[in-house]
Design a protein around this motif. Structure first.
Motif, short mmCIF file in Angstrom:
data_model
loop_
_atom_site.label_atom_id
_atom_site.label_comp_id
_atom_site.label_asym_id
_atom_site.label_seq_id
_atom_site.Cartn_x
_atom_site.Cartn_y
_atom_site.Cartn_z
N VAL A 50 0.90 -1.17 -0.03
CA VAL A 50 -0.11 0.04 0.00
C VAL A 50 1.05 1.16 -0.08
O VAL A 50 1.78 1.32 1.06
N TYR A 51 0.74 1.98 -0.94
CA TYR A 51 1.50 3.29 -1.19
C TYR A 51 0.67 4.68 -0.94
O TYR A 51 -0.71 4.49 -1.06
N SER A 52 1.05 5.64 -0.54
CA SER A 52 0.46 6.91 -0.47
C SER A 52 -0.21 7.31 -1.68
O SER A 52 -1.23 7.99 -1.74
N SER A 53 0.44 7.10 -2.94
CA SER A 53 -0.15 7.47 -4.07
C SER A 53 -1.31 6.53 -4.55
O SER A 53 -1.81 6.78 -5.80
N GLY A 54 -1.31 5.46 -3.81
CA GLY A 54 -2.51 4.59 -4.24
C GLY A 54 -1.99 3.47 -5.16
O GLY A 54 -1.25 4.01 -5.95
N ASN A 55 -2.26 2.19 -5.05
CA ASN A 55 -2.05 1.39 -6.18
C ASN A 55 -3.13 0.30 -6.49
O ASN A 55 -3.78 0.08 -5.71
N PHE A 60 -8.29 -4.96 -7.48
CA PHE A 60 -7.84 -4.57 -6.27
C PHE A 60 -7.11 -3.25 -6.21
O PHE A 60 -6.22 -2.80 -7.04
N THR A 61 -7.65 -2.50 -5.15
CA THR A 61 -6.88 -0.94 -5.21
C THR A 61 -6.76 -0.74 -3.75
O THR A 61 -7.71 -0.89 -2.90
N ALA A 62 -5.62 -0.47 -3.37
CA ALA A 62 -5.16 0.01 -1.95
C ALA A 62 -4.62 1.66 -1.85
O ALA A 62 -4.31 2.11 -2.66
N GLN A 63 -5.10 1.92 -0.55
CA GLN A 63 -4.81 3.35 -0.41
C GLN A 63 -4.31 3.57 0.80
O GLN A 63 -4.83 2.82 1.95
N LEU A 64 -3.49 4.50 1.07
CA LEU A 64 -2.96 4.78 2.37
C LEU A 64 -2.85 6.30 2.62
O LEU A 64 -2.78 7.11 1.65
N ASN A 65 -3.39 6.64 3.68
CA ASN A 65 -3.47 8.25 4.29
C ASN A 65 -2.91 8.18 5.48
O ASN A 65 -3.25 7.75 6.57
N ARG A 66 -1.54 8.65 5.20
CA ARG A 66 -0.70 8.77 6.45
C ARG A 66 -1.05 9.89 7.33
O ARG A 66 -0.98 9.64 8.83
N ALA A 67 -1.60 10.82 6.93
CA ALA A 67 -2.03 11.93 8.00
C ALA A 67 -3.18 11.45 8.96
O ALA A 67 -3.13 11.61 10.13
N SER A 68 -4.08 10.53 8.39
CA SER A 68 -5.00 9.90 9.34
C SER A 68 -4.62 8.68 9.74
O SER A 68 -5.54 8.06 10.45
N GLN A 69 -3.68 7.99 9.32
CA GLN A 69 -2.99 6.62 9.79
C GLN A 69 -3.98 5.73 9.22
O GLN A 69 -4.63 4.86 10.12
#
Lengths: 110, 114
Positions: A50-55, A60-69
Motif C-alpha cells: 500500500v502506497y500513499s499514491s495508491g496502487n 484490487f485498489t489499495a490506498q494509504l492516508n498517512r495523516a489519518s493513519q
C-alpha cells in the motif's frame, strides 16, 4: 488500544459487488503497509503493498492516508474466490517485524 | 523453489509436556521469523533471527519458550512445559536481505494443549 485495528466483519456480498475494507494504525512511525490474504486454515499471503499514491492490481485498489493513519482496500467485481480473511499489516522498520490486524472476513455468495 | 516448510502440521499434547516445532526457511533467506495466532486474536510476532543470531525476541511470551537457529538454517521453537494458553497456530516466515522484503509464510503448526 490495538496497534492495527480492522472491522472483523463478516462482509457478505453477492458476486459482482464492490466491497471496501478499512484499517487504522496507531504508530505514526510505521514505514510500510500491506494487505495480506488468509484462506481458512492456511498461511497469510501477500496480496499487495500500500502506497500513499495508491496502487491498483486488477480488481484490487489499495490506498494509504498517512495523516489519518488509515489504510483501505477496495475490491471490485467480487468473485467467489475472493472469499477469505483480509489482514491489514504494518511493517515496523525500527523493529523489523510485521504487525497484523485481526482481519476482516469476506464471504462472496452466488 | 521450495517454500517455507514447518513440521509438524498438527500437534496435540497434554499440559506440562514438551513440544518442539521446526521451521525450514526458503534457501538463502537470512531472516527467519516466528509468529503465533491464538484463537480469536490477531497474528502476533514472537521473534526474529538474522542468520543464527536472535535479532529481536521481544514477542516471546515467557521463558517456557526457547527458539534456536543453529547454523543459520532451520529453526526450532520449543515450548516446555506447555500450558493451555499456548494453544494456537505457530507460523514461521522468512525473507532475504536487511531491509523490508516480503515475508513468505509457512503453512503453520497447529498446537493444541489439553
Amino acid at each position: 488500544r490495538k496497534e492495527v485495528e480492522q472491522d472483523p466483519g463478516p462482509f457478505n456480498v453477492p458476486e459482482g459487488a464492490t466491497v471496501a475494507f478499512n484499517c487504522t494504525y496507531s504508530n505514526s512511525a510505521s514505514q510500510s503497509f500491506f494487505w495480506y490474504r488468509q484462506d481458512c486454515r492456511k498461511e497469510p499471503k501477500l496480496l499487495m503493498s500500500v502506497y500513499s499514491s495508491g496502487n491498483e492490481d486488477g480488481r484490487f485498489t489499495a490506498q494509504l492516508n498517512r495523516a489519518s493513519q488509515y489504510i483501505s482496500l477496495l475490491i471490485r467485481d467480487s468473485k467467489l474466490s475472493d472469499s477469505a480473511t483480509y489482514l491489514c499489516v504494518v511493517f515496523s522498520g525500527g523493529y523489523n517485524k510485521l504487525i497484523f490486524g485481526a482481519g476482516t472476513r469476506l464471504a462472496v455468495h452466488p | 523453489e521450495a517454500g517455507v516448510t514447518q513440521f509438524p502440521s498438527h500437534s496435540v499434547i497434554e499440559k506440562g509436556q514438551t513440544v518442539t516445532l521446526r521451521c525450514d526457511p526458503i534457501s538463502g533467506h537470512d531472516n527467519l521469523y516466528w509468529y503465533r495466532r491464538v484463537m480469536g486474536k490477531e497474528i502476533k510476532f514472537l521473534l526474529h533471527f538474522v542468520k543464527e543470531s536472535k535479532q529481536d525476541e521481544s514477542g516471546m511470551p515467557n521463558n517456557r519458550f526457547l527458539a534456536e537457529r543453529t547454523g543459520g538454517t532451520y529453526s526450532t521453537l520449543k515450548v516446555q512445559p506447555a500450558e493451555l494458553e499456548d494453544s494456537g497456530v505457530y507460523f514461521c516466515a522468512s525473507s532475504p536481505g536487511t531491509s523490508y522484503n516480503e515475508q513468505f509464510f509457512g503453512p503453520g503448526t497447529r498446537l493444541t494443549v489439553l
